[in-house]
Design a protein around this motif. Structure first.
Motif, PDB file in Angstrom:
ATOM      1  N   LEU A   1     -16.204 -41.392  35.478  1.00 34.58           N
ATOM      2  CA  LEU A   1     -17.333 -41.039  36.314  1.00 34.58           C
ATOM      3  C   LEU A   1     -16.973 -41.315  37.768  1.00 34.58           C
ATOM      4  O   LEU A   1     -16.597 -42.428  38.120  1.00 34.58           O
ATOM      5  CB  LEU A   1     -18.567 -41.861  35.949  1.00 34.58           C
ATOM      6  N   PHE A   2     -17.143 -40.300  38.598  1.00 35.17           N
ATOM      7  CA  PHE A   2     -17.004 -40.527  40.032  1.00 35.17           C
ATOM      8  C   PHE A   2     -18.288 -41.208  40.513  1.00 35.17           C
ATOM      9  O   PHE A   2     -19.195 -41.462  39.727  1.00 35.17           O
ATOM     10  CB  PHE A   2     -16.717 -39.207  40.752  1.00 35.17           C
ATOM     11  N   ASN A   3     -18.358 -41.530  41.805  1.00 34.59           N
ATOM     12  CA  ASN A   3     -19.476 -42.289  42.337  1.00 34.59           C
ATOM     13  C   ASN A   3     -20.807 -41.673  41.905  1.00 34.59           C
ATOM     14  O   ASN A   3     -21.090 -40.527  42.226  1.00 34.59           O
ATOM     15  CB  ASN A   3     -19.414 -42.325  43.870  1.00 34.59           C
ATOM     16  N   HIS A   4     -21.607 -42.449  41.194  1.00 35.98           N
ATOM     17  CA  HIS A   4     -22.921 -41.998  40.746  1.00 35.98           C
ATOM     18  C   HIS A   4     -23.983 -42.887  41.382  1.00 35.98           C
ATOM     19  O   HIS A   4     -23.970 -44.092  41.234  1.00 35.98           O
ATOM     20  CB  HIS A   4     -23.029 -41.963  39.217  1.00 35.98           C
ATOM     21  N   GLU A   5     -24.856 -42.248  42.126  1.00 38.48           N
ATOM     22  CA  GLU A   5     -25.782 -42.944  43.015  1.00 38.48           C
ATOM     23  C   GLU A   5     -27.225 -42.685  42.618  1.00 38.48           C
ATOM     24  O   GLU A   5     -27.529 -41.693  41.963  1.00 38.48           O
ATOM     25  CB  GLU A   5     -25.574 -42.460  44.455  1.00 38.48           C
ATOM     26  N   SER A   6     -28.102 -43.587  43.053  1.00 39.09           N
ATOM     27  CA  SER A   6     -29.539 -43.410  42.888  1.00 39.09           C
ATOM     28  C   SER A   6     -30.229 -44.503  43.702  1.00 39.09           C
ATOM     29  O   SER A   6     -29.564 -45.396  44.230  1.00 39.09           O
ATOM     30  CB  SER A   6     -29.940 -43.528  41.410  1.00 39.09           C
ATOM     31  N   PRO A   7     -31.559 -44.466  43.776  1.00 32.97           N
ATOM     32  CA  PRO A   7     -32.265 -45.549  44.480  1.00 32.97           C
ATOM     33  C   PRO A   7     -32.050 -46.917  43.834  1.00 32.97           C
ATOM     34  O   PRO A   7     -32.335 -47.934  44.454  1.00 32.97           O
ATOM     35  CB  PRO A   7     -33.742 -45.137  44.374  1.00 32.97           C
ATOM     36  N   LEU A   8     -31.519 -46.963  42.620  1.00 26.98           N
ATOM     37  CA  LEU A   8     -31.276 -48.235  41.932  1.00 26.98           C
ATOM     38  C   LEU A   8     -29.914 -48.836  42.269  1.00 26.98           C
ATOM     39  O   LEU A   8     -29.623 -49.966  41.876  1.00 26.98           O
ATOM     40  CB  LEU A   8     -31.385 -48.037  40.416  1.00 26.98           C
TER      41      LEU A   8
END
Length: 150
Positions: free
Chosen positions: A1-8
Motif C-alpha cells: 500500500l502506498f501512502n493512504h490518508e484520511s482525517p484519522l
C-alpha cells in the motif's frame, strides 16, 4: 500500500501536519506552518479506497501481490496549496520552509503502479487527492472548533 490518508491519520504524517496546520491558521490558533522539503513527490490515496482494494484481494480464489496506489504523484507544495486554497488562505504568507524538518534520507519521488490491481481486481481509487485534502481540512477545522476553548 502506498501512502493512504484520511482525517484519522496521525499528525506526525505530513498530510495531517498540513491539514491540521492550515485549520489552526484559519481559526487563528497559529500563524505559520513549518515544513521541510516541499518538493518531495508522493503518491497519496484515501484509506477508504485502499481498504476496498484489500477487501477485493481477499475475494480472490488465489492469493497474489498487488500494488495499491493512485498512480499520481504530487509535490508536498501542491498538496499544501490545495489545503490553503480550500481554507481561503494565502499559502505564501503562512508556509515556512525550515531545514530542521529536512530528512537525511529523503526519497524524492514515490509513485506506485496500480495497473495489476486495476486489471485483476477491477479496483480504481475513487477519491481524488483534492477531495481527500478538503475532507481532511474540514475534519480538522471541525475537531479544533469542538475542542478549542473560547
Amino acid at each position: 500500500l502506498f501512502n493512504h490518508e484520511s482525517p484519522l491519520r496521525g499528525v506526525e504524517f505530513v498530510t495531517r501536519k498540513v491539514t491540521d496546520g492550515v485549520a489552526r491558521i484559519k481559526l487563528g490558533l497559529a500563524g505559520e506552518l513549518r515544513l521541510g522539503n516541499v518538493d518531495a513527490k508522493r503518491d497519496w490515496g484515501h484509506a477508504r479506497d485502499y481498504v476496498k482494494a484489500m477487501w477485493l484481494m481477499l475475494q480472490q480464489d488465489k492469493p497474489d501481490d498487488y500494488v495499491v496506489a493512485t498512480g499520481r504523484t504530487t509535490t508536498v507544495r501542491d498538496m499544501c496549496r490545495i489545503a490553503f486554497d480550500h481554507a481561503g488562505l494565502d499559502m505564501e504568507r503562512h508556509l515556512v520552509i525550515d531545514p530542521v524538518f529536512y530528512r537525511p534520507a529523503e526519497v524524492d519521488v514515490l509513485l506506485g503502479n496500480p495497473a495489476k490491481a486495476e486489471q485483476k481486481l477491477g479496483w480504481r481509487p475513487e477519491t481524488t487527492l483534492e477531495q481527500m485534502i478538503i475532507e481532511m481540512v474540514d475534519a480538522d477545522l471541525e475537531r479544533l472548533r469542538r475542542t478549542t476553548p473560547g
